[in-house]
Design a protein around this motif. Structure first.
Motif, PDB file in Angstrom:
ATOM      1  N   GLU A 210       0.912  -1.259  -0.056  1.00 14.97           N
ATOM      2  CA  GLU A 210      -0.002   0.005   0.154  1.00 14.97           C
ATOM      3  C   GLU A 210       0.948   1.184   0.124  1.00 14.97           C
ATOM      4  N   LEU A 211       1.952   1.204   0.723  1.00 14.77           N
ATOM      5  CA  LEU A 211       2.964   2.317   0.562  1.00 14.77           C
ATOM      6  C   LEU A 211       3.349   2.652  -0.795  1.00 14.77           C
ATOM      7  N   GLN A 212       3.603   1.632  -1.466  1.00 17.71           N
ATOM      8  CA  GLN A 212       4.288   1.902  -3.005  1.00 17.71           C
ATOM      9  C   GLN A 212       3.191   2.176  -3.726  1.00 17.71           C
ATOM     10  N   LEU A 213       1.729   1.946  -3.580  1.00 16.59           N
ATOM     11  CA  LEU A 213       0.703   2.136  -4.633  1.00 16.59           C
ATOM     12  C   LEU A 213       0.421   3.767  -4.279  1.00 16.59           C
ATOM     13  N   THR A 214       0.463   3.882  -2.836  1.00 19.24           N
ATOM     14  CA  THR A 214       0.149   5.184  -2.545  1.00 19.24           C
ATOM     15  C   THR A 214       1.208   6.460  -3.095  1.00 19.24           C
ATOM     16  N   TYR A 217       0.436   7.006  -6.725  1.00 16.01           N
ATOM     17  CA  TYR A 217      -0.738   7.847  -6.866  1.00 16.01           C
ATOM     18  C   TYR A 217      -0.168   9.249  -6.248  1.00 16.01           C
ATOM     19  N   ALA A 218       0.787   9.464  -5.666  1.00 18.52           N
ATOM     20  CA  ALA A 218       1.522  10.857  -5.194  1.00 18.52           C
ATOM     21  C   ALA A 218       2.053  11.455  -6.743  1.00 18.52           C
ATOM     22  N   ARG A 222      -3.902   7.274 -11.140  1.00 13.95           N
ATOM     23  CA  ARG A 222      -5.206   7.188 -10.804  1.00 13.95           C
ATOM     24  C   ARG A 222      -6.026   5.615 -11.119  1.00 13.95           C
ATOM     25  N   LEU A 313      -8.666   1.647  -0.820  1.00 10.11           N
ATOM     26  CA  LEU A 313      -8.203   2.941  -1.475  1.00 10.11           C
ATOM     27  C   LEU A 313      -9.382   3.282  -2.576  1.00 10.11           C
ATOM     28  N   GLN A 318      -7.995   8.248   1.509  1.00 11.40           N
ATOM     29  CA  GLN A 318      -6.546   8.354   1.542  1.00 11.40           C
ATOM     30  C   GLN A 318      -6.179   8.779   0.038  1.00 11.40           C
ATOM     31  N   THR A 319      -6.903   8.287  -1.068  1.00 12.84           N
ATOM     32  CA  THR A 319      -6.429   8.442  -2.381  1.00 12.84           C
ATOM     33  C   THR A 319      -7.714   8.980  -3.244  1.00 12.84           C
ATOM     34  N   ALA A 322      -8.952   7.861  -7.392  1.00 11.35           N
ATOM     35  CA  ALA A 322      -8.262   7.041  -7.631  1.00 11.35           C
ATOM     36  C   ALA A 322      -9.069   5.793  -7.823  1.00 11.35           C
TER      37      ALA A 322
END
Length: 417
Positions: A210-214, A217-218, A222, A313, A318-319, A322
């Motif tokens: 999840e850290l890498q997916l977000t 996203y940053a 999307r 997500l 948080q996203t 997305a």
């Protein structure tokens, strides 16, 4: 008559002007024409050997496939492209369904800056969510490093319109198989099995995932396609480790077969039957399915958590904005096996190419002759599907109307958002 010739002259001049313009701006016009056919402007791929198309070719690693017979059926007949199958990978075929035309989405390691805005493949054989996963096979690029490579690419894309463009792209991410095959279930090399029970290990993987997916996203992502892990307890490599009594050779104190490329195969699960595949239950985790159910049970925990992460997500807290699609690799694999005859498959439990039991103890040797008819085999080698299997899976996730294949929508609908 003079007016007629004058008109012809004017038309000829116009044609010549257009021809010159086409020649001068041919590259731009070609890109624009291709873009009109594409459902999305670009595609970026993150993953392991299932979708690696050459990023490992020039690094010190056993996880490489840049030699024949790998790529033997690749369309243009070029030199081995570094794909871990006989032809095209699932993402090659998915990109085709999205309207991308050859040349395929290039490997990041071999790409030119002019490729960056159209899409890149960052996947790396033996890679996992955890950075140490796959170290037993040498060099590779774990998920965090793949994301770092994408970050550097984004910085080189012209800023005008970049955010909007990146938000319309497809981001395929498929990770986790090697975190089990080349980490958790290799206790002689890794300590994760001692440090975590299966539930805790899945939770640790998903936290990093999840850290890498977000992070993606940053950077502007999307539209995500997140692939689950198949029942890797049923691949030829695992079947080769189960003896005739149903025991896992590891559990009996014997070393596992040495694999030239100990990699993963999300997306395939096979109900084994016939030709030595239907083995009895014993003490090593291999039960009536003929597969290693200890591994499959751990994978089930991981997939359940991965789907929950996708749902969370998608809720946007948080996203925001997305859209994530979860590809149910287990369900796709079950369909592949249950309808094998309808799909034209006759061999479900062994590789088309390889060495040892089920052609699963060592992957394809250089210049080894593979099976003659690759369309009859689900597995290309000990770990990876054939192009024929990849094609079925790609078609399914692209257009299936069932949320048991792609949740909550299929890839074609994701592209249209």
């Amino acid at each position: 008559m003079g007016n007629y010739h004058h008109l012809l002259l004017r038309r000829w001049i116009l044609v010549m002007v257009v021809a010159v313009a086409l020649h001068a701006h041919g590259g731009l016009l070609a890109v624009q024409a291709a873009a009109q056919k594409q459902l999305v402007p670009c595609m970026y791929i993150f993953g392991d050997s299932l979708v690696d198309n050459g990023n490992n070719n020039n690094i010190l690693s056993l996880a490489r496939a840049n030699y024949r017979p790998y790529g033997v059926d690749f369309p243009d007949g070029a030199a081995p492209p570094g794909r871990f199958t006989n032809g095209r990978t699932m993402v090659d075929l998915l990109a085709g369904l999205l309207g991308f035309q050859p040349p395929f989405i290039p490997a990041y390691a071999m790409a030119q800056p002019s490729d960056y805005a159209r899409g890149l493949n960052f996947a790396s054989g033996a890679a996992g969510v955890r950075p140490e996963t796959g170290n037993n096979l040498g060099g590779h690029y774990p998920l965090s490093e793949q994301v770092s490579h994408f970050r550097s690419v984004v910085g080189q894309i012209p800023p005008a319109g970049r955010e909007k463009r990146l938000g319309r792209c497809i981001y395929y991410v498929g990770m986790g198989s090697n975190d089990y095959l080349n980490n958790y279930f290799m206790p002689d090399y890794y300590n994760t099995a001692q440090a975590y029970d299966p539930a805790a290990y899945a939770a640790a993987l998903l936290q990093e995932y999840e850290l890498q997916l977000t992070a993606l996203y940053a950077l502007g992502a999307r539209k995500f396609v997140v692939a689950g892990v198949g029942q890797i307890g049923c691949i030829p490599y695992e079947l080769a480790r189960i003896d005739d009594d149903g025991d896992d050779d590891q559990g009996r104190g014997r070393p596992p077969p040495t694999s030239g490329i100990g990699l993963s195969i999300p997306g395939i699960t096979v109900s084994i039957g016939g030709s030595g595949g239907n083995r009895s239950t014993a003490n090593g985790g291999a039960k009536k399915s003929g597969c290693n159910d200890k591994i499959n049970s751990a994978i089930a925990i991981y997939n359940k958590g991965l789907l929950a992460m996708v749902k969370r997500l998608n809720r946007g807290q948080q996203t925001p904005g997305a859209n994530l699609v979860f590809l149910n690799a287990v369900n796709s694999g079950k369909d592949l096996a249950a309808n094998a005859a309808a799909y034209g498959f006759t061999v479900l439990d062994r590789g088309c190419c390889g060495v040892g039991r089920n052609n699963g103890q060592i992957t394809c040797l250089p210049m080894q002759r593979p099976c003659d008819d690759r369309t009859k085999y689900i597995f290309w080698d000990a770990f990876h599907p054939t192009e024929a299997a990849n094609r079925i899976i790609a078609n399914k996730v692209f257009s299936s109307s069932s949320t048991s294949d792609a949740y909550p929508i299929n890839v074609s609908r994701l592209a249209a958002i």
